[in-house]
Design a protein around this motif. Structure first.
Motif, PDB file in Angstrom:
ATOM      1  N   CYS A   1      22.038 -58.691 -13.798  1.00 22.49           N
ATOM      2  CA  CYS A   1      21.327 -58.330 -15.020  1.00 22.49           C
ATOM      3  C   CYS A   1      22.254 -57.440 -15.841  1.00 22.49           C
ATOM      4  O   CYS A   1      22.558 -56.313 -15.455  1.00 22.49           O
ATOM      5  CB  CYS A   1      20.027 -57.602 -14.683  1.00 22.49           C
ATOM      6  SG  CYS A   1      19.031 -57.245 -16.140  1.00 22.49           S
ATOM      7  N   ALA A   2      22.724 -57.960 -16.962  1.00 21.82           N
ATOM      8  CA  ALA A   2      23.637 -57.219 -17.836  1.00 21.82           C
ATOM      9  C   ALA A   2      22.897 -56.078 -18.535  1.00 21.82           C
ATOM     10  O   ALA A   2      21.669 -55.976 -18.479  1.00 21.82           O
ATOM     11  CB  ALA A   2      24.246 -58.166 -18.861  1.00 21.82           C
TER      12      ALA A   2
ATOM     13  N   GLN B   1      19.821 -59.359 -19.998  1.00 17.80           N
ATOM     14  CA  GLN B   1      20.014 -60.789 -19.760  1.00 17.80           C
ATOM     15  C   GLN B   1      20.581 -61.038 -18.367  1.00 17.80           C
ATOM     16  O   GLN B   1      21.528 -60.384 -17.948  1.00 17.80           O
ATOM     17  CB  GLN B   1      20.976 -61.342 -20.813  1.00 17.80           C
ATOM     18  CG  GLN B   1      21.310 -62.795 -20.650  1.00 17.80           C
ATOM     19  CD  GLN B   1      22.311 -63.272 -21.696  1.00 17.80           C
ATOM     20  OE1 GLN B   1      22.592 -62.582 -22.669  1.00 17.80           O
ATOM     21  NE2 GLN B   1      22.846 -64.447 -21.488  1.00 17.80           N
TER      22      GLN B   1
ATOM     23  N   HIS C   1      30.323 -63.581 -17.644  1.00 18.02           N
ATOM     24  CA  HIS C   1      30.546 -63.901 -19.052  1.00 18.02           C
ATOM     25  C   HIS C   1      29.226 -63.864 -19.800  1.00 18.02           C
ATOM     26  O   HIS C   1      28.235 -64.417 -19.335  1.00 18.02           O
ATOM     27  CB  HIS C   1      31.138 -65.308 -19.201  1.00 18.02           C
ATOM     28  CG  HIS C   1      32.454 -65.476 -18.527  1.00 18.02           C
ATOM     29  ND1 HIS C   1      33.644 -65.407 -19.202  1.00 18.02           N
ATOM     30  CD2 HIS C   1      32.781 -65.691 -17.236  1.00 18.02           C
ATOM     31  CE1 HIS C   1      34.641 -65.593 -18.360  1.00 18.02           C
ATOM     32  NE2 HIS C   1      34.133 -65.773 -17.139  1.00 18.02           N
ATOM     33  N   ILE C   2      29.231 -63.195 -20.937  1.00 14.03           N
ATOM     34  CA  ILE C   2      28.119 -63.315 -21.881  1.00 14.03           C
ATOM     35  C   ILE C   2      28.737 -63.981 -23.113  1.00 14.03           C
ATOM     36  O   ILE C   2      28.647 -65.174 -23.278  1.00 14.03           O
ATOM     37  CB  ILE C   2      27.460 -61.959 -22.201  1.00 14.03           C
ATOM     38  CG1 ILE C   2      26.811 -61.385 -20.944  1.00 14.03           C
ATOM     39  CG2 ILE C   2      26.415 -62.126 -23.309  1.00 14.03           C
ATOM     40  CD1 ILE C   2      26.150 -60.054 -21.107  1.00 14.03           C
TER      41      ILE C   2
ATOM     42  N   CYS D   1      22.707 -63.317 -15.864  1.00 13.90           N
ATOM     43  CA  CYS D   1      23.755 -64.325 -15.975  1.00 13.90           C
ATOM     44  C   CYS D   1      24.506 -64.464 -14.655  1.00 13.90           C
ATOM     45  O   CYS D   1      24.490 -63.560 -13.822  1.00 13.90           O
ATOM     46  CB  CYS D   1      24.699 -64.013 -17.126  1.00 13.90           C
ATOM     47  SG  CYS D   1      25.318 -62.347 -17.155  1.00 13.90           S
TER      48      CYS D   1
ATOM     49  N   TRP E   1      14.213 -67.038 -17.354  1.00 13.24           N
ATOM     50  CA  TRP E   1      15.640 -66.828 -17.650  1.00 13.24           C
ATOM     51  C   TRP E   1      16.454 -68.102 -17.554  1.00 13.24           C
ATOM     52  O   TRP E   1      17.534 -68.195 -18.126  1.00 13.24           O
ATOM     53  CB  TRP E   1      16.229 -65.757 -16.745  1.00 13.24           C
ATOM     54  CG  TRP E   1      15.781 -64.390 -17.132  1.00 13.24           C
ATOM     55  CD1 TRP E   1      14.876 -63.603 -16.473  1.00 13.24           C
ATOM     56  CD2 TRP E   1      16.175 -63.646 -18.279  1.00 13.24           C
ATOM     57  NE1 TRP E   1      14.699 -62.432 -17.149  1.00 13.24           N
ATOM     58  CE2 TRP E   1      15.488 -62.423 -18.262  1.00 13.24           C
ATOM     59  CE3 TRP E   1      17.048 -63.899 -19.330  1.00 13.24           C
ATOM     60  CZ2 TRP E   1      15.645 -61.459 -19.243  1.00 13.24           C
ATOM     61  CZ3 TRP E   1      17.207 -62.942 -20.319  1.00 13.24           C
ATOM     62  CH2 TRP E   1      16.503 -61.734 -20.266  1.00 13.24           C
TER      63      TRP E   1
ATOM     64  N   ASN F   1      22.156 -55.634 -21.495  1.00 11.85           N
ATOM     65  CA  ASN F   1      21.187 -56.070 -22.509  1.00 11.85           C
ATOM     66  C   ASN F   1      19.930 -56.687 -21.893  1.00 11.85           C
ATOM     67  O   ASN F   1      19.062 -57.167 -22.598  1.00 11.85           O
ATOM     68  CB  ASN F   1      21.841 -57.063 -23.470  1.00 11.85           C
ATOM     69  CG  ASN F   1      22.261 -58.353 -22.803  1.00 11.85           C
ATOM     70  OD1 ASN F   1      22.083 -58.550 -21.596  1.00 11.85           O
ATOM     71  ND2 ASN F   1      22.834 -59.257 -23.583  1.00 11.85           N
TER      72      ASN F   1
END
Length: 144
Positions: A72-73, A77, A105-106, A79, A137, A75
């Motif tokens: 969980c980044a 999100q 990577h985002i 990924c 997600w 922000n």
């Protein structure tokens, strides 16, 4: 000729004024010897033999370098990423725990430390994928 503004409170840092909250505390990580590391209460077999029910639930999991994961980044999100190198120990949200460096990577490539006890890193397994799907997600996998 310029107007000066006097305020009884000091100016807020740039991060705080833009994000509406103070910056996170600096993460201090130290080397760890996994052969002597004690997971404390999280080492109980009930945690190692079960899987989380919620995506952000703490889960004491030991990763291996190169292992695919979901993180969980900042922000919010989720990924895909890959564990890089060996863990380090540091302060999690609740106790001292292990942190794993993950490359993901985002828009750009990032490397960041994540702790399973903070609930922000999960192994790339069918169970994790189902949790991500249930939370919206990822798209449901179509049956072939």
């Amino acid at each position: 000729m310029y107007t000066q503004y006097n305020s009884p409170s000091p100016a807020k840092p740039f991060y705080s004024s833009i994000m509406g909250r103070p910056p996170p505390p600096k993460l201090v990580l130290r080397s760890v010897d996994l052969t002597t590391w004690d997971d404390g209460g999280w080492g109980d077999s009930v945690f190692s033999e079960t899987q989380p029910d919620e995506l952000d639930e703490p889960w004491p999991y030991r990763f291996k370098s190169g292992e695919p994961v979901w993180v969980c980044a900042s922000n919010g999100q989720w990924c895909r990423g890959k564990v890089i190198g060996q863990p380090k120990k540091g302060k999690t949200r609740s106790d001292e725990g292990l942190f794993w460096c993950v490359e993901f990577h985002i828009v750009n490539r990032f490397r960041k430390w994540f702790a399973p006890l903070n609930g922000d890193i999960k192994p790339d397994t069918p169970h994790t994928y189902q949790l991500l799907e249930d939370a919206g997600w990822v798209e449901p996998e179509s049956e072939q």
